[in-house]
Design an enzyme around this catalytic site. Sequence first.
Site, PDB file in Angstrom:
ATOM      1  N   GLY A  15       0.830  -1.208   0.000  1.00  0.00           N
ATOM      2  CA  GLY A  15       0.000   0.000   0.000  1.00  0.00           C
ATOM      3  C   GLY A  15       0.857   1.247   0.000  1.00  0.00           C
ATOM      4  N   GLY A  17      -0.464   4.565   0.081  1.00  0.00           N
ATOM      5  CA  GLY A  17      -1.081   5.801   0.557  1.00  0.00           C
ATOM      6  C   GLY A  17      -0.117   6.457   1.535  1.00  0.00           C
ATOM      7  N   LEU A  18      -0.615   7.416   2.288  1.00  0.00           N
ATOM      8  CA  LEU A  18       0.297   8.127   3.195  1.00  0.00           C
ATOM      9  C   LEU A  18       0.874   7.207   4.273  1.00  0.00           C
ATOM     10  CD1 LEU A  18      -1.345  11.610   3.844  1.00  0.00           C
ATOM     11  CD2 LEU A  18       0.160  10.861   2.030  1.00  0.00           C
ATOM     12  N   PHE A 119     -12.521  22.658  12.067  1.00  0.00           N
ATOM     13  CA  PHE A 119     -13.058  21.391  11.577  1.00  0.00           C
ATOM     14  C   PHE A 119     -13.948  20.798  12.660  1.00  0.00           C
ATOM     15  CE2 PHE A 119     -12.224  18.534   7.989  1.00  0.00           C
ATOM     16  CZ  PHE A 119     -11.643  19.421   7.102  1.00  0.00           C
ATOM     17  N   ASP A 220      -8.617  -5.205   1.055  1.00  0.00           N
ATOM     18  CA  ASP A 220      -7.904  -6.474   0.782  1.00  0.00           C
ATOM     19  C   ASP A 220      -7.028  -6.924   1.955  1.00  0.00           C
ATOM     20  OD1 ASP A 220      -8.967  -5.606  -1.584  1.00  0.00           O
ATOM     21  OD2 ASP A 220      -7.103  -5.642  -2.726  1.00  0.00           O
ATOM     22  N   LEU A 251     -17.319  13.578  -2.026  1.00  0.00           N
ATOM     23  CA  LEU A 251     -17.267  14.339  -0.773  1.00  0.00           C
ATOM     24  C   LEU A 251     -17.198  15.846  -0.962  1.00  0.00           C
ATOM     25  CD1 LEU A 251     -17.086  13.497   2.260  1.00  0.00           C
ATOM     26  CD2 LEU A 251     -14.733  14.262   2.122  1.00  0.00           C
ATOM     27  N   GLU A 254     -15.458  18.706   5.096  1.00  0.00           N
ATOM     28  CA  GLU A 254     -15.903  19.460   6.273  1.00  0.00           C
ATOM     29  C   GLU A 254     -15.274  20.853   6.292  1.00  0.00           C
ATOM     30  OE1 GLU A 254     -16.710  16.795   9.826  1.00  0.00           O
ATOM     31  OE2 GLU A 254     -14.828  17.783  10.301  1.00  0.00           O
ATOM     32  N   GLU A 381      -5.609   3.438   7.525  1.00  0.00           N
ATOM     33  CA  GLU A 381      -7.034   3.152   7.682  1.00  0.00           C
ATOM     34  C   GLU A 381      -7.328   1.657   7.837  1.00  0.00           C
ATOM     35  OE1 GLU A 381      -9.592   5.475   5.121  1.00  0.00           O
ATOM     36  OE2 GLU A 381     -11.336   4.259   5.668  1.00  0.00           O
TER      37      GLU A 381
HETATM   38  C1  LIG Z   1     -12.734  12.307  -0.312  1.00  0.00           C
HETATM   39  C2  LIG Z   1     -11.967  12.122   0.969  1.00  0.00           C
HETATM   40  C3  LIG Z   1     -11.449  13.212   1.636  1.00  0.00           C
HETATM   41  C4  LIG Z   1     -10.735  13.033   2.818  1.00  0.00           C
HETATM   42  N1  LIG Z   1     -10.228  14.137   3.439  1.00  0.00           N
HETATM   43  C5  LIG Z   1      -9.499  13.961   4.572  1.00  0.00           C
HETATM   44  C6  LIG Z   1      -8.913  15.080   5.210  1.00  0.00           C
HETATM   45  O1  LIG Z   1      -9.029  16.214   4.770  1.00  0.00           O
HETATM   46  N2  LIG Z   1      -8.214  14.862   6.343  1.00  0.00           N
HETATM   47  C7  LIG Z   1      -8.042  13.621   6.885  1.00  0.00           C
HETATM   48  O2  LIG Z   1      -7.387  13.492   7.920  1.00  0.00           O
HETATM   49  N3  LIG Z   1      -8.567  12.535   6.267  1.00  0.00           N
HETATM   50  C8  LIG Z   1      -9.281  12.671   5.136  1.00  0.00           C
HETATM   51  N4  LIG Z   1      -9.815  11.578   4.519  1.00  0.00           N
HETATM   52  C9  LIG Z   1      -9.485  10.229   5.016  1.00  0.00           C
HETATM   53  C10 LIG Z   1      -8.106   9.823   4.523  1.00  0.00           C
HETATM   54  O3  LIG Z   1      -7.866  10.355   3.264  1.00  0.00           O
HETATM   55  C11 LIG Z   1      -7.927   8.293   4.454  1.00  0.00           C
HETATM   56  O4  LIG Z   1      -8.325   7.732   5.658  1.00  0.00           O
HETATM   57  C12 LIG Z   1      -6.461   7.949   4.207  1.00  0.00           C
HETATM   58  O5  LIG Z   1      -6.004   8.585   3.043  1.00  0.00           O
HETATM   59  C13 LIG Z   1      -6.169   6.468   4.122  1.00  0.00           C
HETATM   60  O6  LIG Z   1      -4.781   6.344   3.883  1.00  0.00           O
HETATM   61  P1  LIG Z   1      -4.032   4.933   3.852  1.00  0.00           P
HETATM   62  O7  LIG Z   1      -2.585   5.212   3.660  1.00  0.00           O
HETATM   63  O8  LIG Z   1      -4.439   4.136   5.030  1.00  0.00           O
HETATM   64  O9  LIG Z   1      -4.651   4.204   2.589  1.00  0.00           O
HETATM   65  P2  LIG Z   1      -4.905   4.669   1.075  1.00  0.00           P
HETATM   66  O10 LIG Z   1      -4.454   6.048   0.799  1.00  0.00           O
HETATM   67  O11 LIG Z   1      -6.321   4.308   0.792  1.00  0.00           O
HETATM   68  O12 LIG Z   1      -3.963   3.728   0.289  1.00  0.00           O
HETATM   69  C14 LIG Z   1      -4.169   2.319   0.235  1.00  0.00           C
HETATM   70  C15 LIG Z   1      -3.077   1.742  -0.595  1.00  0.00           C
HETATM   71  O13 LIG Z   1      -3.138   0.332  -0.535  1.00  0.00           O
HETATM   72  C16 LIG Z   1      -2.994  -0.191  -1.835  1.00  0.00           C
HETATM   73  N5  LIG Z   1      -3.651  -1.487  -1.841  1.00  0.00           N
HETATM   74  C17 LIG Z   1      -4.889  -1.809  -1.422  1.00  0.00           C
HETATM   75  N6  LIG Z   1      -5.098  -3.131  -1.568  1.00  0.00           N
HETATM   76  C18 LIG Z   1      -3.964  -3.645  -2.081  1.00  0.00           C
HETATM   77  C19 LIG Z   1      -3.553  -4.936  -2.466  1.00  0.00           C
HETATM   78  N7  LIG Z   1      -4.356  -5.984  -2.357  1.00  0.00           N
HETATM   79  N8  LIG Z   1      -2.322  -5.103  -2.986  1.00  0.00           N
HETATM   80  C20 LIG Z   1      -1.490  -4.047  -3.139  1.00  0.00           C
HETATM   81  N9  LIG Z   1      -1.826  -2.797  -2.779  1.00  0.00           N
HETATM   82  C21 LIG Z   1      -3.041  -2.608  -2.259  1.00  0.00           C
HETATM   83  C22 LIG Z   1      -3.618   0.832  -2.752  1.00  0.00           C
HETATM   84  O14 LIG Z   1      -3.083   0.713  -4.039  1.00  0.00           O
HETATM   85  C23 LIG Z   1      -3.152   2.124  -2.066  1.00  0.00           C
HETATM   86  O15 LIG Z   1      -1.853   2.434  -2.485  1.00  0.00           O
HETATM   87  C24 LIG Z   1     -10.537  11.743   3.338  1.00  0.00           C
HETATM   88  C25 LIG Z   1     -11.057  10.643   2.669  1.00  0.00           C
HETATM   89  C26 LIG Z   1     -11.781  10.836   1.503  1.00  0.00           C
HETATM   90  C27 LIG Z   1     -12.363   9.647   0.846  1.00  0.00           C
END
Ligand SMILES: Cc1cc2nc3c(=O)[nH]c(=O)nc-3n(C[C@H](O)[C@H](O)[C@H](O)COP(=O)(O)OP(=O)(O)OC[C@H]3O[C@@H](n4cnc5c(N)ncnc54)[C@H](O)[C@@H]3O)c2cc1C
Length: 578
Positions: A15, A17-18, A119, A220, A251, A254, A381
Amino acid sequence: MSERYLHTHDVVIVGSGLAGLRAAVETAGCLDVALISKVFPTRSHSGAAQGGIAAALGNEEPDSWEWHMFDTVKGGDYLTDQDAAEVLARDAARAVYELEHMGVPFNRNPNGTIAQRAFGGHTRHFGEAPVKRACYAADRTGRVILDTLYGQCVQRGLHVYPELSVVDLVVRDGIVCGVIALDWATAAVHVFHAKAVLLATGGFGKVFKTTSNCFANTGDGVFLVYRHGFPLQDMEFVQFHPTGIYGLGVLISEAARGEGGVLRNRHGERFMERYAPTIKDLAARDVVSRAIMKEIQEGRGIDGRDFVHLDLTHLGRERLAERLSDISSFVRIYLGIDPAHAPIPVQPTCHYMMGGISTDLHGRALDVQGRPIPGLYAAGECACVSVHGANRLGCNSLLDLVVFGRRAGQDMCARVPTMDRSPLPADAEEATRERLARLRERTQGVRPAVLRERLQREMMERCGVYRSQSGLEKALETVRGLQEEYRHSVYLDYRGDRYNTDLMEALELESLLTLGEVILVSAASRRESRGAHSREDFPQRDDHNFLHHTLVYRDEEKIRLGTKPVSITRFQPKPRVY
Ligand SMILES: Cc1cc2nc3c(=O)[nH]c(=O)nc-3n(C[C@H](O)[C@H](O)[C@H](O)COP(=O)(O)OP(=O)(O)OC[C@H]3O[C@@H](n4cnc5c(N)ncnc54)[C@H](O)[C@@H]3O)c2cc1C
């Protein structure tokens, strides 16, 4: 036997994401790290985050980390683990300045300090009035942090495997020693052998019909952990964000209310004054979502329909362009409305999962007894360190990702060099090959998209903002029926090797169907209302019987439930009013 692609690294991060990228920045300098992602890293869902990242910098008005910690605990309806909330709130300022120094272009005050805005649920003096705590880059905060962290990873020479989906964990004698992944370009199965695996696979909003989440958010990693018999925590807590664009779920951050936007019913009344007299439209998300549903149920939706209005017209075109430009453009594109002139139709949309893989404060995944599972970490998340309890406050997710992503990285840097490499089972990928073959051999039946849609509708209808025992039980029956259909009749239209999205949807559907069941079972077991879990039949919070975390795990094909104590350090539970 087909060709074997075997990769050996110290650590595999799944993954980008951040959470995954922040852990990668921490580990890439000290360990041999591979990053696997099913989408190209900068397309990860974190890039959609709009409003900001929370930190009590006090740049606009007095603020303190204790107030931030209190808000986080109260926001989570006292299910938040307070040791985790303390880590989050104390570390927030450092985390934001670190991002600033890495190059994140935050909005600025005239004196050069990082600008901040209000917020939901963020207050001064333990609930007295709203405080400006969200650091932001217009309404694309996630986008700029994601790009910056990816740049940092590239500089550190991280080994990235983009467009590979992890489809299994390799577990030997209770030790996690790698993952199995499918390359979407070629359908080749890859084996990754590692000393530690960090899951950072994000949320699973796609279990629901109306959601702010992207297509990749199918849970997943959470599914794989559950499938191997490890526990998930607090899965009943699903956040519905009050302001999804009506009918679409896209979205409206907020931040729109943080900048002064207000919610109105069919009479033009600012109804939040009745539900949260002190902070009104800036109450926590669960409170605002319930208020909207109540207005709709009592016939005060716009034209008696199932939406209300978010009114930004008084903010002025200039402020909208400067601070809320992306969401203004979404509204223009999707609805043909200019938010400077007309209110926006909104309704609650599934947004965030408070539950996930149970972890400790160092990102180590835990077993049912609360012991670290050797070789397995989780962050972001998909994890539940329980910093958000029963309801997450806005802007606390981005903070969670960079604070706990870094902590997981630090722990791996400390431990992995001393760890032995557990041998890989000879047939590590056999179960995956069989699973893929099974999916490809059937030539008729039901397509994954049909089952997915039925799941999403059922979950939305019976496990949304409000739930009841009979509704949850009915939904369980439906979801279990869909699982049966999946096992016996799902088939792929396209059985080829190149970018087989049919196959991808079928694999993802298995995790959605499983997580749907897990959410329903957890929700049925919590016979009280707390945070985002609102039971029509049990409207009160019941600390006597339910001030504990829910654990759910699989034991020989059966779903089992357990509990785990909540860490309460500074703030004793009390009634939650805003
Ligand atoms: C529209 C929107 C606005 C938001 N605004 C805010 C905000 O302003 N402030 C705030 O604090 N939060 C906000 N959130 C919440 C926040 O963005 C998310 O909770 C956060 O980005 C999740 O980050 P993550 O690194 O956990 O996962 P993600 O950024 O969802 O990344 C998941 C990663 O896992 C990878 N992955 C998934 N399954 C597999 C697999 N089987 N094999 C390989 N790779 C896989 C994907 O490719 C991706 O790279 C917002 C959410 C949304 C939807």
